[in-house]
Design an enzyme around this catalytic site. Sequence first.
Site, PDB file in Angstrom:
ATOM      1  N   GLY A  21       0.810  -1.213   0.000  1.00 10.80           N
ATOM      2  CA  GLY A  21       0.000   0.000   0.000  1.00 10.80           C
ATOM      3  C   GLY A  21       0.846   1.266   0.000  1.00 10.80           C
ATOM      4  N   GLY A  90       0.599  -6.748   1.899  1.00  5.88           N
ATOM      5  CA  GLY A  90       0.066  -5.704   2.768  1.00  5.88           C
ATOM      6  C   GLY A  90      -0.200  -6.182   4.173  1.00  5.88           C
ATOM      7  CG  ASP A 204      -3.645  -3.047  13.085  1.00  4.86           C
ATOM      8  OD1 ASP A 204      -3.048  -2.280  13.858  1.00  4.86           O
ATOM      9  OD2 ASP A 204      -3.520  -3.015  11.846  1.00  4.86           O
TER      10      ASP A 204
END
Length: 240
Positions: A21, A90, A204
């Site tokens: 990204g 990513g 995350d």
Amino acid sequence: MSTPHIDAAPGEIADTVLFPGDPLRARHIAAEFLADATEVTSRRNMLGFTGHYRGMRVSVMGSGMGIPSCAIYATELARVYGVRRIVRVGTCGGVGDVALGDLLLAQAASTDSNFNRMQFGGHELAACADFELLRAVADTAARNDIPVRIASVFSSDCFYGGDPDLVARLLQHRIMAIDMESAGLYGLAMREGIQALSVLAVSDHLQRGEHMSAEQREQGQSRMVSLVLESLLPPMETSR
Ligand code: HPA
């Protein structure tokens, strides 16, 4: 030749593009993994580089965040520069029993975006990875004892807000993670007749509120890129 968003000259972009990204990640990947890397595009600071990995010519370019940005670059790469393979490298936000650092190979990508639907006459597209690419990366991981998970993911247009019940819905459907690009990349690749795969590191955890540090993200990215590049080496051939 250049496009509205890419200013590389004809032939300066390889058949195969790694697609993080962040354009600075692209620079980092080029410096860490590619021999003779040269910067080939920098329009809007969306940097792209071409070099060689163990003799294989490969490019790495930022996609930006979200399906619209990713789709602009991927479309121009396919249509104008003749790119045949795009591997997104990513990060994603995990749910359920995934852990920070897990590597996911996104077999299929659901979405709240209208992008594929708009291109598919209002119908629902089953946005999926190219099987040959998926198998190549899965096989390389197995040969090298690198744990990866074949995952169903969800590409959201909303980093903030959106469906308040999304996590429950993802868990119910055994979807492991959220990113913001894979479903659009897959739909576009299906329409353009090119191969695409998203390889995602869980950076995350959406339920546990855990986040990787910058250093952990960098290490995760390196492991992922190394796995992908090894998988792309011949005899992996493009089938289309
Ligand atoms: N949501 C969407 N995309 C992401 C996330 C997230 O929490 N983390 C990394 N990419």
